[in-house]
Design a protein around this motif. Structure first.
Motif, PDB file in Angstrom:
ATOM      1  N   TYR A   1      33.044  32.680  73.092  1.00  0.00           N
ATOM      2  CA  TYR A   1      33.518  32.899  71.723  1.00  0.00           C
ATOM      3  C   TYR A   1      34.780  32.098  71.418  1.00  0.00           C
ATOM      4  N   GLN A   2      35.710  32.067  72.358  1.00  0.00           N
ATOM      5  CA  GLN A   2      36.991  31.391  72.112  1.00  0.00           C
ATOM      6  C   GLN A   2      36.903  29.877  72.257  1.00  0.00           C
ATOM      7  N   LEU A   3      35.779  29.377  72.735  1.00  0.00           N
ATOM      8  CA  LEU A   3      35.608  27.937  72.907  1.00  0.00           C
ATOM      9  C   LEU A   3      35.001  27.364  71.630  1.00  0.00           C
TER      10      LEU A   3
ATOM     11  N   PRO B   1      30.701  34.079  63.216  1.00  0.00           N
ATOM     12  CA  PRO B   1      31.121  33.585  64.525  1.00  0.00           C
ATOM     13  C   PRO B   1      30.445  34.275  65.707  1.00  0.00           C
ATOM     14  N   MET B   2      30.058  35.531  65.559  1.00  0.00           N
ATOM     15  CA  MET B   2      29.311  36.184  66.631  1.00  0.00           C
ATOM     16  C   MET B   2      27.914  35.585  66.769  1.00  0.00           C
TER      17      MET B   2
ATOM     18  N   LEU C   1      42.187  29.033  55.797  1.00  0.00           N
ATOM     19  CA  LEU C   1      42.342  29.352  54.384  1.00  0.00           C
ATOM     20  C   LEU C   1      43.806  29.601  54.033  1.00  0.00           C
ATOM     21  N   LEU C   2      44.488  30.389  54.852  1.00  0.00           N
ATOM     22  CA  LEU C   2      45.894  30.701  54.594  1.00  0.00           C
ATOM     23  C   LEU C   2      46.758  29.445  54.685  1.00  0.00           C
TER      24      LEU C   2
ATOM     25  N   SER D   1      39.225  34.257  63.273  1.00  0.00           N
ATOM     26  CA  SER D   1      40.635  33.999  62.933  1.00  0.00           C
ATOM     27  C   SER D   1      40.851  32.574  62.453  1.00  0.00           C
ATOM     28  N   THR D   2      40.063  31.610  62.939  1.00  0.00           N
ATOM     29  CA  THR D   2      40.206  30.235  62.455  1.00  0.00           C
ATOM     30  C   THR D   2      39.804  30.136  60.994  1.00  0.00           C
ATOM     31  N   TYR D   3      38.708  30.779  60.617  1.00  0.00           N
ATOM     32  CA  TYR D   3      38.327  30.780  59.202  1.00  0.00           C
ATOM     33  C   TYR D   3      39.461  31.333  58.346  1.00  0.00           C
TER      34      TYR D   3
END
Length: 243
Positions: free
Chosen positions: A172-174, A146-147, A201-202, A195-197
């Protein structure tokens, strides 16, 4: 949107000339880490999503996997994979990853290498993969970090002499679409946060076993000094999960 850039003549010509396309897994900077996260493949049924030239499919069979299915949207990629494969227990299917519809509990292991950042909804794919895995099955995948995907430029910030000063992170948050340049212009990728990845998954029901942000191997750093810049920022994210 289901992008098939690899069937573009100019793009595929450039891709075929990449070192990892010519030499295979050992020339992929993240392979030494991904390989360590794979479970025992002997007698396992394996699915490879975004299989490309079929390198991971053939590796799975070298590890005595029972059967392997490789899925890819690109006819060019699959034609190359079939030409490089002589194994009746490996089959290739031309299909967008978004359209997979396998039987429940069909596979022991699902692998994907650098494909999901081309797909709009990671959460939807997670649910399909979860259903297709047997209880206790493994899901291991790599994506661009993501970075790395946050900015559409996906490049270093340099001074007037071309020296690499730093790797910028912005927006980053967009989450969402990024029109980038990779080998050619107008390559569409999807940025999502770390965190989305994890949460996708969870939410699908997976237990996360391990996460890695790989750096090049010592051997690669010695043979290609320019790879030392890969120690300055993460380029890949690899996650191992279990049903």
């Amino acid at each position: 949107m289901k992008q098939n850039k690899y069937d573009d003549v100019n793009f595929f010509s450039e891709y075929k000339n990449m070192e990892r396309s010519i030499k295979g897994l050992e020339s992929a900077g993240e392979w030494h880490v991904l390989k360590e996260l794979l479970p025992e493949l002997r007698n396992k049924s394996v699915l490879d999503l975004g299989c490309g030239f079929g390198w991971h499919c053939r590796y799975a069979r070298e590890q005595q996997a029972k059967s392997v299915i490789g899925v890819d949207i690109s006819e060019n990629m699959l034609q190359q994979a079939r030409e490089m494969t002589n194994d009746p227990f490996i089959s290739y299917i031309k299909m967008p990853i978004e359209d997979i519809d396998f039987s429940n509990s069909q596979f022991d292991v699902v692998i994907s290498s650098l494909a999901f950042h081309y797909i709009e909804s990671f959460g939807a794919i997670c649910k399909k993969i979860y259903d297709s895995l047997r209880p206790g099955g493994s899901f291991i995948f790599s994506v661009e970090h993501p970075m790395f995907t946050s900015r559409k430029e996906q490049d270093w910030y340099c001074d007037d002499q071309g020296n690499r000063l730093h790797w910028p992170v912005d927006h980053y948050q967009l989450e969402g679409l990024r029109e980038t340049t990779f080998l050619t212009e107008n390559v569409l990728k999807y940025h999502r946060t770390f965190s989305t990845y994890v949460n996708d998954l969870l939410n699908a029901g997976f237990n996360i076993r391990k996460m890695k942000e790989p750096i090049p191997s010592d051997e690669m750093l010695e043979s290609a000094p320019e790879m030392k810049d890969e120690l300055r920022r993460p380029m890949f994210l690899i996650i191992s999960a279990e049903k």
